[in-house]
Design a protein around this motif. Structure first.
Motif, PDB file in Angstrom:
ATOM      1  N   UNK A 327       0.822  -1.204   0.000  1.00  0.00           N
ATOM      2  CA  UNK A 327       0.000   0.000   0.000  1.00  0.00           C
ATOM      3  C   UNK A 327       0.856   1.254   0.000  1.00  0.00           C
ATOM      4  N   UNK A 328       1.926   1.259   0.825  1.00  0.00           N
ATOM      5  CA  UNK A 328       2.813   2.432   0.871  1.00  0.00           C
ATOM      6  C   UNK A 328       3.530   2.637  -0.452  1.00  0.00           C
ATOM      7  N   UNK A 329       4.018   1.559  -1.066  1.00  0.00           N
ATOM      8  CA  UNK A 329       4.708   1.681  -2.352  1.00  0.00           C
ATOM      9  C   UNK A 329       3.753   2.083  -3.460  1.00  0.00           C
ATOM     10  N   UNK A 330       2.501   1.622  -3.396  1.00  0.00           N
ATOM     11  CA  UNK A 330       1.520   2.001  -4.408  1.00  0.00           C
ATOM     12  C   UNK A 330       1.225   3.493  -4.344  1.00  0.00           C
ATOM     13  N   UNK A 331       1.184   4.049  -3.129  1.00  0.00           N
ATOM     14  CA  UNK A 331       0.946   5.493  -2.995  1.00  0.00           C
ATOM     15  C   UNK A 331       2.066   6.299  -3.631  1.00  0.00           C
ATOM     16  N   UNK A 332       3.283   5.766  -3.608  1.00  0.00           N
ATOM     17  CA  UNK A 332       4.421   6.462  -4.205  1.00  0.00           C
ATOM     18  C   UNK A 332       4.580   6.162  -5.691  1.00  0.00           C
ATOM     19  N   UNK A 333       3.711   5.310  -6.235  1.00  0.00           N
ATOM     20  CA  UNK A 333       3.827   4.968  -7.643  1.00  0.00           C
ATOM     21  C   UNK A 333       4.908   3.961  -7.942  1.00  0.00           C
TER      22      UNK A 333
END
Length: 780
Positions: A327-333
């Protein structure tokens, strides 16, 4: 006539607005002159290059500065103190308005401790001008005027805390006791922006009263000014100014305290966090640093180091597959979602055009003047990348904003599932709006809704919260607040009987756009100029939500819906492969394909694929540690995926569902049906459950499920199923807000997916009930 009356009111409003603007400009000029005089009392240097440059606001962000104060002796002779360095996360003494008690401990002015949260300079010159580590003093060199602004988080002295909360000192305490009590300070969520002239010196904070210090003590000696006594305090408690209550302080080390400070910052966003992290990575990557990379040729047959390499590779893969990390990596693209290229392009075009105030031309969204769109409705099953796509696009637009290619905007995210009641969305939204405007306010739902109406409805910018404070230190005065982009996730939880909450949230963007559009088309200066603009992106887990809404609400959602279909096996396989891309492959290609096909066949929820692969990797890692994998590379194969899938579908829970009574089976099927129809993964109240059970039982026509259990019988079944871990009773995430005295019963959540319930009841007497009401539906 009415037209003349409206014209006269517009003229009077324009005149009043012009007078207010002149008064504001005069006040700003006086404040600016005062700040210039104060800045003459201090000189600052930049020690390092800025770790981030925001072109849109001409701000240079630093992680360390050097400060030298200019003071006057008792004889009136001006002298300069020894310079000292100030870093992010440091605790410093700040000049403030206080009583006389701390005037001589050890500074000669009233002061209070505070933590440095953010450091920046604003410059009217181009980014390419010299402003790095050249050592040029502030105000000198090229002749440009540069101010250092510091965001701080106040620490309350223990005696001040008692005055604020108890109306005075402890009963029977004398001055000596008060001085002893002052040795403790409390963390707070109270933040302010100050100038460098308010800094007096460093402060040392210990983690405990017995003198156990944090890492600050070991690193402060080479940065503090010589011959200066450093005040010492200990800190163990946290006082929330906004909630007016003591809260757990968490870990007392420097890094944890610094992270807590940034969560309450009005300036330290995700872009700055990522830029500072990149600066630290570059500092660690200088020659001489070593990084460990698992050996690709490592083989478990060899001893020692090769076993450790495989263990590290598995641990790295498991950490990547955790839902929090993804989830955290997805927010950063950093996670590229396969099969979402069209959806991402539409969302990007919509947001970029809406922020700029132009037509996106994508045919989606609703509201506004002409073709200008201000809202977007997204729907699709859970785990299909809806929220991740929006957040990654917002992260990318923030980068564009810092480069100056996108106008300034604020981003706020609300999740309907985290609200105690739908009306609490007003409370949380206004709390975030007021926090960004410099004064965080927690108001009752009705008052918060009225303030939001004034803020976005054209009835006066800011309401009780006032305008943004950060514009006072920018070269160009801001005529109106920046655009607010609101992500409303899980909006299924915000549906009320009158549907007023959803109506307001999607009506404010239209009215704000109408106000802005009408003012731009009119030659007269309308009194509504400066009203805040709102852009709303709503996300639902059900595609038929608009069909269940009133026409007035549907019209504000827009005529088109952006659909996110469930992932197919090929898309899930590509996402897993990209996520697990590593120099040491620990998954066989066939095992990833098998996990992707199993996920696509059941639900298409990519989160289930991550959980399945993570469970399989943990099983293999356990075998490696127990030396049960010998003779071949310890990789995850198809049998490991099958075993993990079997373990995830707990046999105890399966037996509990299989052995359910008639009414327990009715309850489980009703919860699964509610979960799928509403898209709400957590939280159904007892009234909803009883109504659904009644509908399912009557539509089925089987006398075994009639009459439906009463309220007391339902509570008994929930207790039994809760002990078997088939359901859980959850409480709202946020504590009781103003205006609610508690007493709301817990919400019921089903811990199984609908297909799991259907599979468990297939070979029982309740199989027909499950088959009829849990039949899988597809988007297309």
């Amino acid at each position: 006539s009415s037209a003349r009356i409206r014209k006269r009111r517009r003229i009077e409003g324009a005149a009043a607005a012009a007078d207010d603007e002149e008064k504001k400009d005069a006040s700003d000029d006086v404040e600016e002159e005062k700040e210039e005089e104060e800045e003459e009392a201090v000189r600052t240097w930049t020690v390092t290059e800025p770790y981030h440059v925001d072109v849109s606001s001409s701000r240079y962000y630093y992680d360390e500065i050097r400060v030298q104060r200019k003071e006057t002796t008792a004889n009136g002779v001006p002298v300069s103190t020894e310079p000292w360095n100030v870093r992010l996360g440091d605790v410093v003494a700040v000049h403030c308005d206080k009583d006389e008690r701390y005037r001589h401990r050890p500074f000669h002015v009233p002061w209070s401790p505070a933590e440095v949260v953010c450091l920046w300079k604003h410059s009217s010159n181009s980014p390419g001008s010299s402003d790095g580590s050249s050592g040029a003093e502030e105000g000198e060199g090229k002749g440009r005027r540069v101010r250092v602004r510091i965001e701080i988080r106040w620490f309350y002295l223990e005696d001040d805390f008692r005055k604020k909360t108890m109306g005075g000192r402890r009963k029977g305490s004398d001055a000596a006791d008060a001085d002893a009590a002052a040795d403790e300070i409390l963390e707070t969520d109270h933040v302010d922006v100050i100038g460098a002239s308010s800094l007096l010196g460093p402060v040392l904070v210990n983690s405990s009263e017995d003198g156990g210090s944090t890492a600050t003590e070991g690193t402060l000696h080479h940065r503090r000014p010589p011959r200066v006594v450093v005040p010492r305090f200990h800190c163990r408690r946290f006082w929330s100014v906004h909630r007016k209550s003591l809260m757990p302080a968490g870990s007392s080390d420097d890094s944890s305290r610094t992270k807590r400070g940034r969560t309450y910052s009005n300036h330290f966003d995700e872009v700055l966090t990522e830029a500072l992290l990149e600066r630290k990575k570059q500092a660690m990557g200088h020659p001489g640093s070593t990084t460990h990379t698992p050996d690709r040729q490592a083989h478990p047959g060899s001893e020692g180091e090769s076993i450790i390499d495989w263990t590290q590779a598995f641990k790295s893969a498991i950490s990547k597959l955790t839902l929090s990390a993804t989830s955290a990596d997805a927010r950063k693209g950093e996670i590229e979602l396969a099969g979402r290229e069209r959806e991402n392009r539409i969302i990007t075009d919509f947001l970029r055009s809406a922020i700029r105030g132009s037509d996106s031309g994508d045919g989606l969204g609703g509201g506004g003047v002409g073709a200008l769109k201000s809202s977007l409705f997204i729907a699709g099953p859970p785990g299909t990348g809806k929220t991740a796509s929006v957040r990654s696009i917002i992260h990318r637009l923030r980068r564009e904003k810092s480069r100056g290619s996108v106008p300034p905007f604020d981003f706020i995210s609300l999740n309907g599932m985290e609200m105690r009641t739908p009306f609490d969305a007003y409370v949380k939204f206004w709390e975030e709006i007021s926090r960004k405007n410099g004064r965080r306010e927690m108001l009752p739902p009705g008052v918060a809704a009225a303030e939001l109406e004034r803020y976005f409805g054209g009835g006066g910018v800011g309401g009780g919260g006032g305008g943004r404070d950060d514009g006072a230190f920018v070269g160009e005065k801001r005529k109106s607040p920046p655009v607010t982009v609101l992500l409303l996730d899980e909006i299924d939880y915000l549906v009320t009987r009158k549907q007023s909450v959803l109506y307001n949230f999607f009506d404010w963007p239209m009215r704000g756009t109408i106000v802005s559009g009408s003012s731009s088309l009119s030659s007269a200066h309308s009194p509504s100029v400066g009203a805040a603009r709102l852009i709303v992106v709503g996300i639902s887990n059900t595609i038929n939500l608009p069909e269940r809404l009133k026409p007035s609400v549907r019209s504000r959602l827009g005529s088109d819906t952006l659909l996110f279909p469930a992932y197919n096996s090929d898309e899930a396989h590509v996402i897993l492969k990209r996520r697990l891309d590593s120099s040491t492959p620990i998954f066989e290609e066939d095992s990833l394909k098998f996990a992707a096909k199993k996920t696509a066949a059941l639900s298409g929820d990519i989160r289930k694929a991550f959980q399945l692969c993570k469970a399989a990797a943990e099983t293999v890692l356990s075998d490696i540690k127990d030396n049960e994998r010998r003779g071949s590379a310890p990789v995850v194969r198809i049998p490991d995926i099958i075993r993990a899938s079997r373990d995830m579908f707990n046999a105890v829970i399966v037996r509990a569902v299989k052995s359910a009574t008639e009414f327990e089976a009715l309850l489980i099927v009703s919860l699964a049906n509610l979960k799928r129809q509403t898209g709400r993964e957590k939280g159904f109240d007892l009234q909803e459950i009883l109504e659904k059970m009644t509908g399912v039982a009557k539509s089925n026509g089987d006398r075994r499920y009639l009459p439906v259990p009463c309220y007391g019988e339902l509570l008994g079944m929930l207790d039994r199923l809760g002990e078997a871990r088939v359901i859980s009773l959850v409480s709202p995430v946020y504590p009781t807000l103003i205006g609610y005295g508690g007493g709301i019963p817990p919400l019921v959540s089903l811990l199984l997916e609908d297909y799991e319930v259907k599979a468990a009841l297939r070979d029982t007497s309740h199989g027909e009930l499950a088959e009829r009401h849990l039949k899988r539906e597809t988007l297309f």
